[in-house]
Design an enzyme around this catalytic site. Structure first.
Site, PDB file in Angstrom:
ATOM      1  N   ARG A  81      10.430   2.078   4.818  1.00 37.53           N
ATOM      2  CA  ARG A  81      10.095   0.749   5.336  1.00 37.53           C
ATOM      3  C   ARG A  81      10.356  -0.277   4.234  1.00 37.53           C
ATOM      4  NH1 ARG A  81       4.395  -2.120   5.499  1.00 37.53           N
ATOM      5  NH2 ARG A  81       5.238  -4.104   6.186  1.00 37.53           N
ATOM      6  N   GLU A 170       1.530  -8.214   8.175  1.00 43.12           N
ATOM      7  CA  GLU A 170       0.189  -8.755   7.903  1.00 43.12           C
ATOM      8  C   GLU A 170       0.087 -10.245   8.172  1.00 43.12           C
ATOM      9  OE1 GLU A 170      -1.243  -7.565   4.079  1.00 43.12           O
ATOM     10  OE2 GLU A 170      -1.255  -5.438   4.607  1.00 43.12           O
ATOM     11  N   TYR A 295      -6.496  -0.655   3.847  1.00 44.18           N
ATOM     12  CA  TYR A 295      -6.953  -0.288   2.499  1.00 44.18           C
ATOM     13  C   TYR A 295      -8.461  -0.028   2.578  1.00 44.18           C
ATOM     14  CZ  TYR A 295      -2.217  -1.285   1.151  1.00 44.18           C
ATOM     15  OH  TYR A 295      -0.852  -1.241   1.060  1.00 44.18           O
ATOM     16  N   GLU A 353       1.161   1.018   5.993  1.00 39.39           N
ATOM     17  CA  GLU A 353       0.789   0.954   4.570  1.00 39.39           C
ATOM     18  C   GLU A 353      -0.561   1.598   4.375  1.00 39.39           C
ATOM     19  OE1 GLU A 353       0.670  -2.817   2.493  1.00 39.39           O
ATOM     20  OE2 GLU A 353       2.537  -3.462   3.430  1.00 39.39           O
TER      21      GLU A 353
HETATM   22  C1  FCB Z   1      -0.681  -5.424   1.372  1.00 43.12           C
HETATM   23  C2  FCB Z   1       0.719  -6.007   1.318  1.00 43.12           C
HETATM   24  C3  FCB Z   1       1.642  -5.280   0.408  1.00 43.12           C
HETATM   25  C4  FCB Z   1       0.950  -4.792  -0.848  1.00 43.12           C
HETATM   26  C5  FCB Z   1      -0.340  -4.078  -0.538  1.00 43.12           C
HETATM   27  C6  FCB Z   1      -1.063  -3.551  -1.740  1.00 43.12           C
HETATM   28  O1  FCB Z   1      -1.595  -6.394   1.774  1.00 43.12           O
HETATM   29  O2  FCB Z   1       1.304  -5.992   2.608  1.00 43.12           O
HETATM   30  O3  FCB Z   1       2.728  -6.122   0.153  1.00 43.12           O
HETATM   31  O4  FCB Z   1       0.817  -5.796  -1.752  1.00 43.12           O
HETATM   32  O5  FCB Z   1      -1.177  -4.949   0.169  1.00 43.12           O
END
Ligand code: FCB
Length: 467
Positions: A81, A170, A295, A353
């Protein structure tokens, strides 16, 4: 809850990948006719990037992509990606096309395909051309048209070879941080600009989906949302209201209009003045899947000095959370988010992510050990497996990130790579997490099974209106 995936097996055709974004890894910021983006500008402003730093060189992926693809091959991943730098292909954001910039993406895509790695192209990972920002950026309604034209250009150029497309990365982060909090470019702090940006980005997404559908045969189109549970820092009414408002911005302001043609109640009235006839139908277009970036959870507190009345709060001391890496982590929230997202909108979910930042440097032998990242990835993939077992329709997982790179406001102080990058020499060194991921993917692939068709849990929830 009925278990549908036997332990340690993964759904057939599950996609294992790695992710990066243009501004964070490409470098070559002044080469081959690339225009400036709003992040180039932000990096020149004092105090905006922790300990300084810019995207000028970063990991020089622009030149070193063949080596990086070879590394991906040795990881054994199915997919990469990446994002396209809008100012590299259209230096002024519209008008004259930069052929050298276009040629870079041709080379990148061709090399990926030759290595049997599927390209997943994201059209916007936060780097709007500065020339368009000068015309009002996302706060200008014309931005939806600028983005549609740029999307059409890329679809026509790459659509014969790229089938996996992501409209935006995002939405809520760059609109909220960029137009209300000064944590991201363009660093505007203005309630009206923020509201306008939310609506125009939603419109741009819808127009982009139409363009991709038209131009790319067999396109598989997704949108990448970052969703995290938002908890009030204390049970006070003020903190609870702040958390609800942050949740509306963070988790709802984009998926709800895009998938159910409605703005969340807490924002609807404020956005209303910017909504024209036909807009909601234009925003709510059929997409094929949802990307989830996840996250950790967010703690919110009331702060009347901010334009939305909320602020990020430190993790409460008694939170059931591990903070042994750069950001607080709470694996259960990941499993719950996957289940909620999958059930709420009834679309396949790809984790686009997930990963963690730890600062690990080579030891005397040159090896880079990152046990905390390995532990994080082990835990989070186990949680994803639990979510799938509980009925979540999860189809793939991308580690953020392949490379240590420029991490926005954190600059180079919070690296996320499976590959360590020595920014003096550009030498890449696979960390222990890279070896862990390679083994993990190999094993996962050897234990594939078909998940049970539909579980009672999957039948629950609200479908999207655009499906
Ligand atoms: C996300 C972003 C990515 C990276 C990660 C740690 O919010 O999409 O670009 O910085 O965090």
């Amino acid at each position: 809850m009925k278990t549908i995936m036997p332990a340690r097996t993964w759904p057939r055709d599950f996609v294992w990948g790695v992710a990066t974004s243009a501004f964070q890894v490409e470098g070559a910021a002044r080469e081959d006719g690339r225009g400036l983006s709003i992040w180039d500008t932000r990096c020149t402003l004092p105090g905006k990037i922790h300990k300084g730093g810019s995207g000028d060189v970063t990991c020089d992926h622009y030149h070193r992509y063949p080596e990086d693809i070879a590394m991906m091959r040795s990881l054994g991943v199915d997919a990469y990606r990446f994002s396209i730098s809008w100012p590299r292909v259209l230096p002024a954001g519209r008008g004259k096309v930069n052929d050298a910039g276009m040629a870079f993406y041709d080379r990148l895509v061709d090399s990926l395909l030759a290595a049997d790695i599927e390209p997943w192209a994201c059209l916007y990972h936060w780097d709007m051309p500065q020339a368009l920002e000068d015309l009002g950026g996302w706060a200008a309604r014309d931005s939806a048209g600028w983005f549609a034209d740029y999307s059409a250009l890329m679809a026509q150029r790459l659509g014969d070879r790229v089938k996996r497309w992501i409209t935006f990365n995002e939405f809520s982060v760059f609109t909220l941080f960029g137009y209300a909090m000064d944590w991201c470019a363009p660093g505007v702090v203005d309630r009206t600009a923020n509201l306008r940006a939310i609506h125009h980005v939603n419109l741009a997404h819808g127009r982009c989906v139409d363009v991709l559908r038209d131009a790319v045969r067999d396109a598989s189109i997704g949108a990448v949302h970052n969703r995290q549970v938002v908890w009030p820092a204390t049970p006070s009414d003020a903190d609870r209201s702040a958390a609800a408002m942050l949740d509306a911005h963070w988790n709802l302001a984009f998926p709800e209009p895009q998938l159910r043609a409605t703005y969340p109640a807490l924002l609807a009235e404020a956005i209303e003045p910017y909504v024209q006839a036909g807009d909601m139908a234009q925003i709510c277009r059929r997409i094929d899947w949802l990307g989830l970036n996840h996250y950790g959870p967010i703690f919110a507190k009331a702060d009347p000095t901010t334009i939305w009345g909320f602020a990020w709060s430190a993790t409460p001391a008694d939170a059931p959370i591990r903070e042994d890496i750069s950001w607080a982590i709470f694996p259960d929230a990941f499993r719950d988010e996957l289940i909620d997202l999958s059930l709420r909108y009834k679309l396949p979910v790809y984790v686009t992510e997930n990963g963690c930042g730890t600062l690990d440097t080579p030891d005397a032998t040159g090896a880079v050990h990152d046990p905390k990242r390995v532990a994080y990835l082990e835990t989070y993939t186990a949680m994803m497996h639990d979510a799938i077992s509980a009925g979540a329709d999860v189809r793939g997982y991308f580690v953020w990130s392949l490379l240590d790179g420029f991490e926005w406001g954190a600059g180079y102080t919070n690296p996320f790579g499976l590959l360590h990058v020595d920014f003096e020499t550009q030498k890449r060194t696979p960390k222990s997490s890279a070896r862990w991921y390679a083994n993990f993917v190999e094993q996962a692939r050897s234990t594939q099974a078909d998940p049970a068709p539909v579980t009672p849990l999957q039948r629950r929830g609200v479908a999207n209106h655009c499906g």
